[in-house]
Design an enzyme around this catalytic site. Structure first.
Site: not given
Length: 333
Positions: A143-145
């Site tokens: 998950i890119k944040i």
């Protein structure tokens, strides 16, 4: 019979193969999953801009249509239906990408949530659920944040409480990198080219691979992680040319756009290992901490003009592309 043999020899000695042999996992930075298989990357990364671009390609229209149909059936309000369709688009592309790469796909949380920890966690959990429904285990998803204070704290919770792997993006500073490592995130994506862009615009001068501020920033982060035994992987991102790339050969991971992958594929220029964990342990600065001190984190980050401006600019650009994707879905809904 000579032609296949020549092709095989070229592939075996290409700069791309040399980079892989230097110990770097090559990652394709693209939503165009049909185009990346040629380069045999280990993983793939996506972002709102890449998904928006891929969504406009006629060959992928069926995935957009399927996501829109999903949205129509999920949500009480029009806004909820559109938001669910957008999440489904991300997962549709991610699922197809995972049929091409053996490793992981990075799927980005809505950049408009970059300053909202609770909403970021909620969105990440929803994306992982959609992947699960599609038969994809969470171990294959990053998950890119965005590497804001809130984003880092959200990733900390996702990793520790939910076992969800995170890829921290829009990372332009040592401060952000330290906090991410302390949060035990799986992977960070420190940017190279955008850092160089800033200093080039500021000074008006060109940089070599040896003096490139982006390259030097990533080297410092890599050395710090290895010296202090952090398990967080470093994935260099945002390259402007092959020289930057060559200077970081040997780093854990490298995410590359299609144009640079093609250049590496066609080239036979030598690529040598420039980074390794053992030599990196001898370098770097002493251990510092930011993860439990929000005022200190914000102050030090604010003192870094480049990182502050580039983080802000990156969030704005990704948010604009999310808005564009929203309108695209809204029109089809």
């Amino acid at each position: 019979m000579s032609e296949p043999s020549e092709k095989k020899q070229k592939v075996a000695t290409s700069s791309l193969e040399q980079l892989k042999k230097a110990g770097t996992h090559v990652v394709a930075d693209s939503g165009d999953f049909e185009a990346i298989s040629k380069y045999e990357p280990q993983d793939s990364t996506t972002n709102p801009s890449l998904i928006l671009a891929a969504s406009k390609l006629e060959k992928y229209a069926r995935f957009i249509d399927a996501a829109v149909e999903y949205g129509r059936k999920h949500g009480k309000t029009d806004h909820e239906k559109i938001e669910n369709a957008m999440d489904k688009i991300l997962v549709e592309f991610g699922t197809q990408i995972l049929k091409v790469v053996p490793g992981r796909v990075s799927t980005e949380v809505d950049a408009r949530l970059s300053f909202d920890k609770k909403a970021t966690v909620k969105k990440a959990l929803h994306i992982i659920k959609l992947y699960k429904d599609a038969g994809v285990p969470k171990e294959r998803v990053l998950i890119k944040i965005a590497s804001t204070w809130e984003g880092i704290q959200a990733a900390r919770e996702l990793e520790v409480k939910h076992g969800i792997h995170c890829n921290m993006t829009l990372l332009f500073s040592f401060t952000q990198a330290v906090a991410c490592a302390e949060a035990n995130v799986t992977l960070i994506s420190p940017f190279v080219g955008r850092i160089m862009d800033f200093y080039k615009a500021l000074s008006g001068k060109d940089y070599t691979a040896e003096t490139d501020p982006g390259v030097l920033s990533v080297k410092k982060i890599y050395s710090y992680y290895k010296r202090h035994g952090y398990a967080t992987e470093v994935m260099a991102a945002s390259f402007r040319n092959l020289d930057e790339l060559k200077a970081l050969a040997g780093i854990d991971n490298m995410t590359l756009p299609l144009n640079l992958l093609e250049q590496l594929y066609e080239s036979t220029d030598p690529i040598e290992n420039k980074l390794n964990s053992e030599s990196a342990k001898e370098e770097g600065v002493e251990k510092v901490s930011f993860i439990n001190d929000e005022p200190h984190f914000r102050y030090v980050l604010n003192e870094d003009q480049m990182a502050t401006e580039k983080l802000s600019d990156g969030i704005r650009k990704f948010s604009a592309d999310i808005e564009a994707l929203y309108k695209l879905v809204e029109e089809k809904m």
